[in-house]
Design a protein around this motif. Sequence first.
Motif, short mmCIF file in Angstrom:
data_model
loop_
_atom_site.label_atom_id
_atom_site.label_comp_id
_atom_site.label_asym_id
_atom_site.label_seq_id
_atom_site.Cartn_x
_atom_site.Cartn_y
_atom_site.Cartn_z
N LYS A 4 0.85 -1.18 0.00
CA LYS A 4 0.00 0.00 0.00
C LYS A 4 0.89 1.24 0.00
O LYS A 4 2.11 1.15 0.15
CB LYS A 4 -0.93 0.00 1.21
N SER A 5 0.28 2.39 -0.15
CA SER A 5 1.01 3.65 -0.11
C SER A 5 0.32 4.60 0.86
O SER A 5 -0.84 4.40 1.23
CB SER A 5 1.11 4.28 -1.50
N LEU A 6 1.05 5.63 1.25
CA LEU A 6 0.56 6.59 2.24
C LEU A 6 0.94 7.99 1.78
O LEU A 6 2.09 8.21 1.38
CB LEU A 6 1.21 6.27 3.60
N GLU A 7 -0.01 8.92 1.81
CA GLU A 7 0.26 10.30 1.45
C GLU A 7 -0.13 11.21 2.59
O GLU A 7 -1.18 11.03 3.22
CB GLU A 7 -0.52 10.70 0.20
N PHE A 8 0.72 12.20 2.88
CA PHE A 8 0.45 13.16 3.94
C PHE A 8 1.26 14.42 3.69
O PHE A 8 2.11 14.46 2.80
CB PHE A 8 0.77 12.57 5.32
N LYS A 9 0.98 15.45 4.46
CA LYS A 9 1.76 16.70 4.39
C LYS A 9 2.64 16.79 5.61
O LYS A 9 2.20 16.52 6.72
CB LYS A 9 0.83 17.91 4.30
N ASN A 10 3.89 17.20 5.40
CA ASN A 10 4.83 17.29 6.53
C ASN A 10 4.67 18.64 7.25
O ASN A 10 3.74 19.39 6.98
CB ASN A 10 6.26 17.05 6.06
N VAL A 11 5.60 18.95 8.14
CA VAL A 11 5.53 20.13 8.98
C VAL A 11 5.43 21.42 8.17
O VAL A 11 4.69 22.33 8.54
CB VAL A 11 6.78 20.19 9.91
N VAL A 12 6.14 21.50 7.07
CA VAL A 12 6.15 22.72 6.26
C VAL A 12 5.08 22.72 5.16
O VAL A 12 5.02 23.65 4.36
CB VAL A 12 7.54 22.98 5.65
N GLY A 13 4.24 21.70 5.10
CA GLY A 13 3.16 21.64 4.13
C GLY A 13 3.50 20.95 2.82
O GLY A 13 2.69 20.94 1.91
N GLN A 14 4.67 20.34 2.71
CA GLN A 14 5.06 19.62 1.51
C GLN A 14 4.33 18.29 1.46
O GLN A 14 4.24 17.58 2.45
CB GLN A 14 6.57 19.39 1.52
#
Length: 83
Positions: A4-14
């Motif tokens: 599976k894969s996972l997508e999220f935004k890090n601390v700086v919004g990337q």
Amino acid sequence: MLCKSLEFKNVVGQKIKVIDIPVLAINNRYYFMIQVRLQIFVSYIYTHPQEKSCYSFRDYLKRKMNWSDFKDLFSAQEVENRA
């Protein structure tokens, strides 16, 4: 091996994408190890922004796991009812 894969935004919004995460049954002997390694990996990526936006969890495991365990984990054929 089903991944599976996972997508999220890090601390700086990337926007970050983690691919090649193995899907394991709860009674699998590698289940706990994979969950802990994934949590460590994602928390590191979340707090340390880099230029990269796509990471392979499989490559991370290749560096962190014992080779015989890695080979055993990714050579398992537990997929049922393939389409």
